[in-house]
Write a protein that holds these residues in place. Sequence first.
Motif, short mmCIF file in Angstrom:
data_model
loop_
_atom_site.label_atom_id
_atom_site.label_comp_id
_atom_site.label_asym_id
_atom_site.label_seq_id
_atom_site.Cartn_x
_atom_site.Cartn_y
_atom_site.Cartn_z
N ALA A 83 0.83 -1.21 0.00
CA ALA A 83 0.00 0.00 0.00
C ALA A 83 0.87 1.26 0.00
O ALA A 83 0.55 2.25 -0.67
CB ALA A 83 -0.93 -0.01 1.21
N GLY A 84 1.98 1.22 0.75
CA GLY A 84 2.88 2.36 0.78
C GLY A 84 3.50 2.65 -0.57
O GLY A 84 3.71 3.81 -0.93
N PHE A 104 -15.23 2.90 8.84
CA PHE A 104 -14.69 3.06 7.50
C PHE A 104 -13.59 2.03 7.25
O PHE A 104 -13.10 1.37 8.16
CB PHE A 104 -14.12 4.48 7.33
CG PHE A 104 -12.99 4.80 8.27
CD1 PHE A 104 -11.67 4.72 7.82
CD2 PHE A 104 -13.23 5.18 9.58
CE1 PHE A 104 -10.62 5.01 8.69
CE2 PHE A 104 -12.18 5.47 10.44
CZ PHE A 104 -10.87 5.39 9.99
N VAL A 105 -13.20 1.92 5.99
CA VAL A 105 -12.17 0.96 5.58
C VAL A 105 -10.86 1.71 5.36
O VAL A 105 -10.83 2.76 4.73
CB VAL A 105 -12.58 0.24 4.27
CG1 VAL A 105 -11.54 -0.81 3.88
CG2 VAL A 105 -13.96 -0.40 4.42
N TYR A 106 -9.79 1.14 5.89
CA TYR A 106 -8.46 1.71 5.70
C TYR A 106 -7.47 0.56 5.57
O TYR A 106 -7.81 -0.61 5.81
CB TYR A 106 -8.08 2.61 6.88
CG TYR A 106 -8.00 1.88 8.20
CD1 TYR A 106 -6.81 1.28 8.63
CD2 TYR A 106 -9.13 1.76 9.02
CE1 TYR A 106 -6.76 0.59 9.84
CE2 TYR A 106 -9.07 1.08 10.22
CZ TYR A 106 -7.88 0.50 10.62
OH TYR A 106 -7.84 -0.20 11.80
N VAL A 107 -6.23 0.87 5.17
CA VAL A 107 -5.20 -0.17 5.05
C VAL A 107 -3.93 0.29 5.74
O VAL A 107 -3.63 1.49 5.81
CB VAL A 107 -4.90 -0.52 3.58
CG1 VAL A 107 -6.10 -1.16 2.92
CG2 VAL A 107 -4.45 0.71 2.80
N LYS A 108 -3.18 -0.68 6.25
CA LYS A 108 -1.86 -0.40 6.81
C LYS A 108 -0.85 -0.23 5.68
O LYS A 108 -1.00 -0.82 4.60
CB LYS A 108 -1.42 -1.52 7.75
CG LYS A 108 -2.28 -1.68 9.00
CD LYS A 108 -2.09 -0.49 9.91
CE LYS A 108 -2.87 -0.63 11.22
NZ LYS A 108 -2.35 -1.71 12.08
N ASP A 136 -0.05 -5.92 1.41
CA ASP A 136 0.24 -6.30 0.03
C ASP A 136 -0.76 -5.65 -0.94
O ASP A 136 -1.94 -5.52 -0.63
CB ASP A 136 0.18 -7.82 -0.12
CG ASP A 136 0.58 -8.27 -1.52
OD1 ASP A 136 -0.31 -8.45 -2.36
OD2 ASP A 136 1.79 -8.43 -1.76
N GLN A 137 -0.28 -5.28 -2.11
CA GLN A 137 -1.11 -4.55 -3.07
C GLN A 137 -2.32 -5.37 -3.54
O GLN A 137 -3.38 -4.81 -3.85
CB GLN A 137 -0.28 -4.13 -4.28
CG GLN A 137 0.32 -5.27 -5.09
CD GLN A 137 1.14 -4.76 -6.27
OE1 GLN A 137 1.43 -3.57 -6.40
NE2 GLN A 137 1.53 -5.66 -7.15
N ILE A 157 -5.18 0.95 -8.62
CA ILE A 157 -5.60 -0.42 -8.42
C ILE A 157 -5.87 -1.11 -9.75
O ILE A 157 -5.61 -2.31 -9.91
CB ILE A 157 -6.84 -0.48 -7.51
CG1 ILE A 157 -6.45 -0.05 -6.10
CG2 ILE A 157 -7.45 -1.87 -7.50
CD1 ILE A 157 -5.31 -0.86 -5.49
N ILE A 158 -6.40 -0.38 -10.73
CA ILE A 158 -6.61 -0.96 -12.05
C ILE A 158 -5.29 -1.46 -12.63
O ILE A 158 -5.20 -2.55 -13.20
CB ILE A 158 -7.27 0.07 -13.00
CG1 ILE A 158 -8.70 0.34 -12.54
CG2 ILE A 158 -7.26 -0.43 -14.44
CD1 ILE A 158 -9.38 1.48 -13.28
#
Length: 450
Positions: free
Chosen positions: A136-137, A208-212, A216-217, A250-251
Amino acid sequence: MQSFDLDKTDLLRIKTALEADDAELENVLKEYHASEIAILFEKLQQEEKERIINILPADVASEVLSEMDEEHGPAELLVNLDPEKRTEIVEELDYDDATDIISQLDEEDQQEILEDLDHEDASSIRALMTYAEDTAGGLMNSEIIKVNINLDKKDALDEIIRQSEEMEEFYTICVVDDDDILKGILSIKTVIKARADARISDLVTTDFVYVKVDLDQEEVARLIKQYNLTSIPVVDDNMKLLGRVTVDDIIDVMEEENTEDILKISGVSEDEELSGNWVEAVKSRLPWLVINLGTAFLAASIIRTFDDTVAKLSIISAYMTIIAGMGGNAATQALAVTVRRISLSDLSDKQAYNTVLKEFLVGLINGAANGLIVFIVAFFYDANPMLGLVLFLAMTGNLIIAGLTGASIPLILKRVGIDPAVASSIIITTFTDCIGFLLPLWLATKLLLK
């Protein structure tokens, strides 16, 4: 607007314009979108690309570079530009796109480009370069709209307007506290429709939705797809807001991951570029072909074991190649479906069991159907119903084995920590070839030659 397909007419127009003066070339380029120019670049020489990039306005040139595939050299194109033009282009790029391109260069060239940028831009890009590119980073853009949870509607709107001046578009407003800890998200519609005396703390959505940042992508893509998001916030372990991943990134990830899986299943290394030369292709594919050769020798050894059967019943050798080939095709079908299911979600034990059971039933039915066809051929063409029975049993058995191995092997490899897309095809080919030869030869020995 229709999708752009590269054809000889467009390429000829650009080539002709390149032979004219800059004014004529600029007029022709105005008729193309930046993404279309990026596609045209695939067929142009390096010096032709450099001339076009130098003519284009910085904002258009930056978009062209961001749309180019890595294998077509956007980084090389950038580093060869005049430093002033290069800096203008990098400053127009989103931080995530700038990071992707600059990361392709060696350290010396990276430093040269970053030193020409202002401190804020250079610091943001350096920070993004510290993250692995498949996390994600590595995907995120640190440019993000955020407001403090303690603000009222008027102050929040002023802050949103101020921050959005430097951004082309944004989808979600992140709400943070005084320490930049993410507290929730907010839509611009919610702010606009709120009462004049409303406070952000009353409007914020805390579920809500979040990611660390180290996620992984593929998992990031899965979450965005699952919750139909246009962007998703990225935080560290302490919930400090770091940036956002948008759906356009993301696409690209989904296309990249799908291509990678297809190449792996086909026994091609993910390191082989689709437009690479023959040397790269040989280096990528030869090791897998050598391994396949070893498994082919194993299958051939089974035939040697039944030399007497082949000598006495030569017709069986023609049919067993059909049975082995059908098993390979059926196994590939089961493998493709199972690997795709694994890539979309982690299967529970029950789901894994159901997957294997389904492929067993599919193999049984398809095997019996194809076995019946082979039985009919042997019955009428070779006038040998017992041979037809042997072939029916062998075909049915091999397609059952194909379904079981095509489903179970990738699941087992996944459980033991091996990428199923890489190793499954080799193992499954070995199974279906060996069983495809063993079953008809063994059955023929037992039922026809006794």
